[in-house]
Design a protein around this motif. Structure first.
Motif, PDB file in Angstrom:
ATOM      1  N   ASN A   1     -29.347   9.788 -31.002  1.00 58.13           N
ATOM      2  CA  ASN A   1     -28.412   8.713 -30.655  1.00 58.13           C
ATOM      3  C   ASN A   1     -27.071   9.268 -30.191  1.00 58.13           C
ATOM      4  O   ASN A   1     -26.404   8.660 -29.350  1.00 58.13           O
TER       5      ASN A   1
ATOM      6  N   PHE B   1     -30.210  10.502 -35.598  1.00 58.96           N
ATOM      7  CA  PHE B   1     -28.759  10.563 -35.437  1.00 58.96           C
ATOM      8  C   PHE B   1     -28.400  11.491 -34.280  1.00 58.96           C
ATOM      9  O   PHE B   1     -27.545  11.163 -33.438  1.00 58.96           O
TER      10      PHE B   1
ATOM     11  N   VAL C   1     -22.621   5.196 -35.713  1.00 61.14           N
ATOM     12  CA  VAL C   1     -21.754   4.994 -36.879  1.00 61.14           C
ATOM     13  C   VAL C   1     -22.599   4.680 -38.113  1.00 61.14           C
ATOM     14  O   VAL C   1     -22.386   5.246 -39.197  1.00 61.14           O
ATOM     15  N   ALA C   2     -23.575   3.779 -37.949  1.00 65.18           N
ATOM     16  CA  ALA C   2     -24.436   3.438 -39.077  1.00 65.18           C
ATOM     17  C   ALA C   2     -25.305   4.622 -39.492  1.00 65.18           C
ATOM     18  O   ALA C   2     -25.695   4.731 -40.660  1.00 65.18           O
ATOM     19  N   GLY C   3     -25.609   5.502 -38.521  1.00 61.26           N
ATOM     20  CA  GLY C   3     -26.456   6.645 -38.826  1.00 61.26           C
ATOM     21  C   GLY C   3     -25.851   7.592 -39.831  1.00 61.26           C
ATOM     22  O   GLY C   3     -26.582   8.245 -40.598  1.00 61.26           O
TER      23      GLY C   3
ATOM     24  N   SER D   1     -34.225   9.863 -39.927  1.00 59.42           N
ATOM     25  CA  SER D   1     -32.826   9.446 -39.808  1.00 59.42           C
ATOM     26  C   SER D   1     -31.947  10.590 -39.334  1.00 59.42           C
ATOM     27  O   SER D   1     -31.017  10.380 -38.535  1.00 59.42           O
TER      28      SER D   1
ATOM     29  N   SER E   1     -23.994   6.794 -42.449  1.00 61.11           N
ATOM     30  CA  SER E   1     -24.286   6.235 -43.769  1.00 61.11           C
ATOM     31  C   SER E   1     -25.778   6.243 -44.060  1.00 61.11           C
ATOM     32  O   SER E   1     -26.210   6.467 -45.200  1.00 61.11           O
ATOM     33  N   GLU E   2     -26.590   6.025 -43.011  1.00 57.49           N
ATOM     34  CA  GLU E   2     -28.032   5.992 -43.223  1.00 57.49           C
ATOM     35  C   GLU E   2     -28.561   7.349 -43.675  1.00 57.49           C
ATOM     36  O   GLU E   2     -29.396   7.429 -44.580  1.00 57.49           O
TER      37      GLU E   2
ATOM     38  N   GLN F   1     -22.704   1.818 -32.375  1.00 51.57           N
ATOM     39  CA  GLN F   1     -22.890   1.236 -33.699  1.00 51.57           C
ATOM     40  C   GLN F   1     -24.030   1.932 -34.453  1.00 51.57           C
ATOM     41  O   GLN F   1     -23.946   2.153 -35.667  1.00 51.57           O
ATOM     42  N   THR F   2     -25.080   2.281 -33.735  1.00 51.31           N
ATOM     43  CA  THR F   2     -26.192   2.998 -34.368  1.00 51.31           C
ATOM     44  C   THR F   2     -25.736   4.362 -34.857  1.00 51.31           C
ATOM     45  O   THR F   2     -26.152   4.818 -35.935  1.00 51.31           O
TER      46      THR F   2
ATOM     47  N   ASN G   1     -24.443  -0.605 -28.656  1.00 47.67           N
ATOM     48  CA  ASN G   1     -25.516  -0.403 -29.628  1.00 47.67           C
ATOM     49  C   ASN G   1     -25.638   1.061 -30.021  1.00 47.67           C
ATOM     50  O   ASN G   1     -25.831   1.382 -31.211  1.00 47.67           O
TER      51      ASN G   1
END
Length: 479
Positions: free
Chosen positions: A440, A437, A379-381, A433, A383-384, A376-377, A373
């Motif tokens: 995380n 990041f 990696v998504a961060g 965000s 783009s976020e 993935q968070t 998690n």
């Protein structure tokens, strides 16, 4: 395990000296490292478990003790003696009084050495495993301190940006309220626009008060960890571009976590300790063999006085003896029956071991999930953060356009107020965000068991802006 505290100590020695107030994340962590009660408690807990191993090992070594005693007694009472007439040889029984004084002294040294006691040996293995687990638990507490400090630090930065955005919104809504009031005066706007603008302005003022309190509490959360106020914080620049810390996929991070996570290693050692405790319980069925030795010296002295008036007799008999020397032997103890207590302790130890095994499996699964998690968070961060930045740009453009439209009559005050709210929310989400990041990123390193001072330094290098510069002077808490 023993190298990490040395690395941390050398890293701190190279840091610049700080005063009562930290200026960046690294200096804040330095303050927390020396003042956090949770870390101090973890260090004390490690010392406790280490002493348990020392005590278990001591039970296998020779047990030597010495002692000395001294006694003195005096007794009196009637007594009889038999004497023989020197002429006739006839036995005469004489009744009289007797007084006896006696003193004794003894001292010596005793030795007791285990030859075979299976329970003692398994206790050593159990305590050694717990001592090693304590080292990993302290390492885990150190990693937790990094993430707790960084989270508290980032919460302050988020609150600062939130307060700056809230004040900007309050100022803008005040202008909208004034603008609507003037348009009402000249008959260009209905009264509902004034009410809408006033409601939004009042709400913004209340929100600013709430956010200001949130900021002060965030400062206090940092002080709770560091033990002193922390001000003059550094924040991310506006052009911050996030990136992944290493070329590794989710499976790679999970494998690293299973291999290196200190909390998981501590749990594995606790399972080993529980397994050794089973052996300790089963040792209650086994015989024990001990060697016993001593060397001592005993001495007794005194006298016995016998007195008679008819016929007149007085006799004095000295009392005395002395002995010294060594003694040694072995003691074998064979348990036969203990009312079922030994077997009960075995069943109890087996159940405790099963609990430890189940907890280890649960911790492995949770670590697998949390690591995936976190990755993935992260990696998504990336783009976020970019999407949130573009959302701020779009919200700002929409707000500016609605302002122009209001002036030319193509937009209403309600349109401007709505766009202002959207801009505020976009700014807040963008700030969250960016710092989420970074948090995380540290959480992923913590799960993998690779978090250390170098990661704090890497994140700290990204913090180059003055966070409090965007606040009004009245919003900056006193130092």
């Amino acid at each position: 395990m023993s190298r990490r505290p040395l690395v941390l100590a050398l890293a701190f020695a190279l840091l610049p000296a700080t005063g009562a107030h930290a200026e960046d994340l690294l200096q804040t962590y330095q303050l927390a490292r020396g003042a956090d009660p949770q870390l101090a408690a973890a260090e004390s807990s490690r010392l406790i478990t280490r002493e348990g191993a020392v005590q278990a090992r001591a039970a296998l070594l020779p047990q030597i003790d010495g002692g000395a005693t001294y006694n003195h007694s005096r007794t009196t009472g009637p007594d009889t003696q038999t004497q023989f007439d020197q002429i006739t040889g006839e036995a005469l029984v004489i009744t009289g009084d007797s007084e006896t004084t006696r003193s004794s002294r003894n001292y010596g040294i005793n030795l007791n050495q285990v030859l075979f006691d299976f329970g003692r040996f398994t206790q050593v293995r159990s305590q050694n495993a717990l001592a090693r687990a304590g080292d990993f638990q302290l390492e885990s507490a150190g990693d937790s301190l990094i993430t707790r400090t960084s989270q508290a630090y980032f919460n302050v930065l988020i609150a600062i940006e939130s307060l700056a955005a809230a004040e900007t919104q309050e100022t803008a809504l005040k202008k909208q309220f004034d603008f609507a009031s003037k348009r009402l005066e000249v008959g260009l706007a209905p009264i509902t626009d004034v009410h809408e603008a006033r409601a939004q302005f009042d709400s913004a003022r209340a929100n600013t008060i709430v956010v200001r309190n949130v900021l002060e509490d965030a400062y206090q959360a940092v002080a709770e960890i560091t033990g002193q106020p922390v001000r003059n914080l550094k924040s991310l620049p506006k052009d911050f571009q996030p990136s992944l810390p290493a070329e590794r996929d989710a499976d790679g991070w999970v494998a690293t976590a299973i291999e290196n996570n200190p909390a998981l290693k501590a749990k594995e050692l606790q399972v080993q300790s529980a397994e050794a405790d089973v052996g300790t319980a089963r040792a209650g069925h086994m015989p024990t063999l001990y060697f016993n030795g001593s060397y001592g010296k005993d001495a007794v002295w005194g006298e016995n006085d016998f007195t008679s008036t008819n016929p007149p007799v007085f006799n004095n008999f000295p009392i005395g003896s002395q002995s010294k020397g060594p003694s040694f032997g072995v003691t074998l103890n064979v348990p036969i029956f203990s009312g079922g207590a030994t077997q009960s302790r075995v069943r109890q130890a087996l159940a405790l071991r099963d609990v430890a095994v189940d907890e280890l499996e649960q911790q492995k699964r949770a670590l697998d999930r949390n690591t995936r998690n976190a990755y993935q968070t992260l990696v998504a961060g990336i783009s976020e953060v970019e999407a949130r930045r573009l959302a701020v740009v779009s919200a700002q453009s929409a707000y500016d356009a609605s302002q122009v439209g209001l002036e030319v009559g193509t937009r209403t005050v309600l349109d401007v107020l709505t766009n202002q709210q959207n801009l505020f929310r976009a700014q807040l989400a963008y700030a969250q965000s960016r710092y989420n990041f970074l948090e995380n990123r540290l959480l992923l390193e913590q799960a993998a068991g690779t978090l250390d001072i170098a990661d704090v330094q890497d994140v700290n290098r990204l913090l180059t802006a003055d966070a409090e510069a965007q606040l009004a002077p009245s919003d900056i808490p006193p130092k």
